[in-house]
Design an enzyme around this catalytic site. Structure first.
Site, short mmCIF file in Angstrom:
data_model
loop_
_atom_site.label_atom_id
_atom_site.label_comp_id
_atom_site.label_asym_id
_atom_site.label_seq_id
_atom_site.Cartn_x
_atom_site.Cartn_y
_atom_site.Cartn_z
N LYS A 92 0.97 -1.15 0.01
CA LYS A 92 -0.01 -0.16 -0.11
C LYS A 92 0.89 1.06 0.10
O LYS A 92 1.46 1.29 0.11
CB LYS A 92 -1.15 -0.04 1.11
CG LYS A 92 -1.96 -1.20 1.07
CD LYS A 92 -3.22 -0.66 0.14
CE LYS A 92 -3.52 -2.08 -0.61
NZ LYS A 92 -4.57 -2.65 0.46
C1 LIG Z 1 -5.65 -4.55 1.10
C2 LIG Z 1 -7.28 -4.35 1.01
C3 LIG Z 1 -7.28 -4.15 1.69
C4 LIG Z 1 -7.54 -5.18 3.61
O1 LIG Z 1 -5.92 -4.31 3.52
P1 LIG Z 1 -5.06 -5.59 5.19
O2 LIG Z 1 -4.55 -3.98 5.57
O3 LIG Z 1 -4.63 -6.32 4.33
O4 LIG Z 1 -6.69 -6.26 5.61
C5 LIG Z 1 -9.16 -4.31 1.97
N1 LIG Z 1 -9.71 -3.84 1.39
C6 LIG Z 1 -9.17 -3.63 -0.38
C7 LIG Z 1 -9.65 -2.98 -1.76
C8 LIG Z 1 -8.05 -3.38 -0.05
O5 LIG Z 1 -6.84 -3.51 -1.49
#
Ligand SMILES: *Cc1c(COP(=O)(O)O)cnc(C)c1O
Length: 405
Positions: A204
């Site tokens: 991210k």
């Molecule tokens: C990455 C992601 C998540 C989950 O995030 P985590 O921190 O891995 O739990 C949820 N929604 C979307 C759209 C994502 O891309």
């Protein structure tokens, strides 16, 4: 075993001017961790506090200040933040939650976790965000919440969604996993009236390895905080500190979702670097847009005038009628040229669990489905050099040239 020799090919007049193909694989989304993050983690490890403590508190404060959010609760993932958010809002069995098929499974899995029913509605063809017109059509007396996802970092249509929510007394919980930092009508995502869940997963825009943040009103976050740490009555992270007490009480069966100071150590520095990271992301998007603008086989991502895009993903859409290959082969052709890509996302209704439980046909959400079939995400991360970006561009253009219909 000996390596087979590459077959010799005669001089190719086109090859003389074409740049050499990339020799090393370009990973899709590696993290950028600097010495500052490393030193801060080491400092945490040498201290007497490695789990939720002073650095987590500071990360929460810095994050809320950065966004102008009323408050922030650091958790161990965005999934945890979404789950905690739904329970805090009182969403449970019998409730319907309207969301999008164009997302990662976590956004919808959490609705199943609380025993509610996810109601999928299709997306808008330009942004691939949930379509407010279809949201309105899907509202029933059982609807309790809308869960929009700010796909790729482009904010969903929060004004029409907010109007529907007020009119029908629904909660809105934003999946902001891609939306740090994004703005809608000038206001940062996470600073508005709705709770929002952010992700600090390794790929991210800001990473703590694993991690997440829930923003919202002070009252909402006070309940969420208790729920996220076993349902304990007091600020339990102080339990072992000077002046702390061994006494605690369980108010409800909560979760174990707290962030550690080791993660927060990473987050403190990643947040300080975020503006620079975003500047670089915008530069790369500009280079891609410029290179692909006149190519009729490629449809570029959009940013509506009312938003500031977080550019978590750069999603290209192919125009299948102009190419002899489909998306899957396009991805393979890029991999053969040492370019790592991905696809965001396999729509929720195609996954075995959801398809079987709710009996969805692939065409149940035609916009999500048809766009899924022709989309791919190019590398968009702050590790990319200008040469890397040029390699991606050249590879994409080469695949288009080679396979044009
Ligand atoms: C990455 C992601 C998540 C989950 O995030 P985590 O921190 O891995 O739990 C949820 N929604 C979307 C759209 C994502 O891309």
């Amino acid at each position: 075993m000996t390596r087979p020799q590459a077959a010799f090919r005669g001089p190719d007049p086109a090859a003389a001017s074409a740049p050499a193909p990339r020799r090393e694989f370009l990973p899709f989304a590696p993290p950028l961790i600097g010495e500052e993050e490393i030193q801060e983690v080491v400092d945490t490890l040498r201290s007497s506090w490695i789990t939720t403590g002073p650095k987590t508190k500071r990360f929460e404060q810095d994050f809320a200040t950065y966004l102008g959010a009323p408050g922030a609760l650091a958790l161990n993932s965005c999934t945890a933040a979404l789950h905690t958010g739904l329970v805090t809002l009182g969403i449970g069995p019998g409730a319907e939650v309207i969301t999008t098929p164009m997302t990662f499974a976590a956004s919808v899995n959490v609705i199943e976790h609380v025993g509610a029913r996810p109601v999928l509605v299709d997306v808008e063809p330009d942004t691939l965000n949930i379509d407010p017109v279809l949201v309105e059509e899907a509202i029933t007396p059982q609807t309790r919440a809308i869960l929009p996802v700010h796909y790729a970092g482009h904010p969903a249509a929060l004004d029409p969604i907010g109007e529907l929510a007020s009119a029908h007394k629904l909660a809105v919980l934003e999946d902001a996993a891609h939306a740090l930092p994004a703005k809608y009508n000038g206001r940062p995502i996470g600073a508005g009236p709705n709770p929002a869940a952010f992700s600090f997963y390794a790929t991210k825009n800001l990473t703590t390895g694993e991690g997440g943040m829930l923003t919202g009103s002070p009252d909402f976050l006070a309940s969420a905080r208790i729920l996220s740490l076993h349902g304990m009555s007091r600020d339990a992270w102080r339990r072992y500190d000077k002046g702390g007490s061994w006494r605690y009480d369980i108010l409800e069966p909560g979760f174990k979702y707290n962030m550690t100071d080791i993660q927060a150590a990473l987050g403190l520095w990643q947040l300080r670097k975020l503006e620079r990271f975003q500047q670089r992301r915008r530069e790369i998007v500009g280079l891609y847009n410029q290179a692909f603008a006149g190519v009729d086989s490629l449809e570029l991502p959009v940013a509506r005038p009312e938003v500031e895009h977080a550019w978590h993903l750069y999603v290209l859409r192919l125009r299948p009628e102009t190419l002899r290959i489909g998306r899957d082969e396009f991805v393979e052709e890029l991999a053969r040229r040492n370019i790592g890509t991905s696809v965001h996302f396999i729509p929720i209704h195609l996954h075995t669990y959801y398809r079987t439980k709710y009996g969805y046909a692939p065409g149940a959400f035609p916009t999500a489905y048809s766009n899924f079939q022709r989309m791919l995400s190019l590398p968009l991360n702050v590790r990319l050099t200008d040469l890397d970006v040029a390699d991606v561009i050249e590879a994409v253009l080469d695949v288009v040239r080679t396979h044009r219909r």
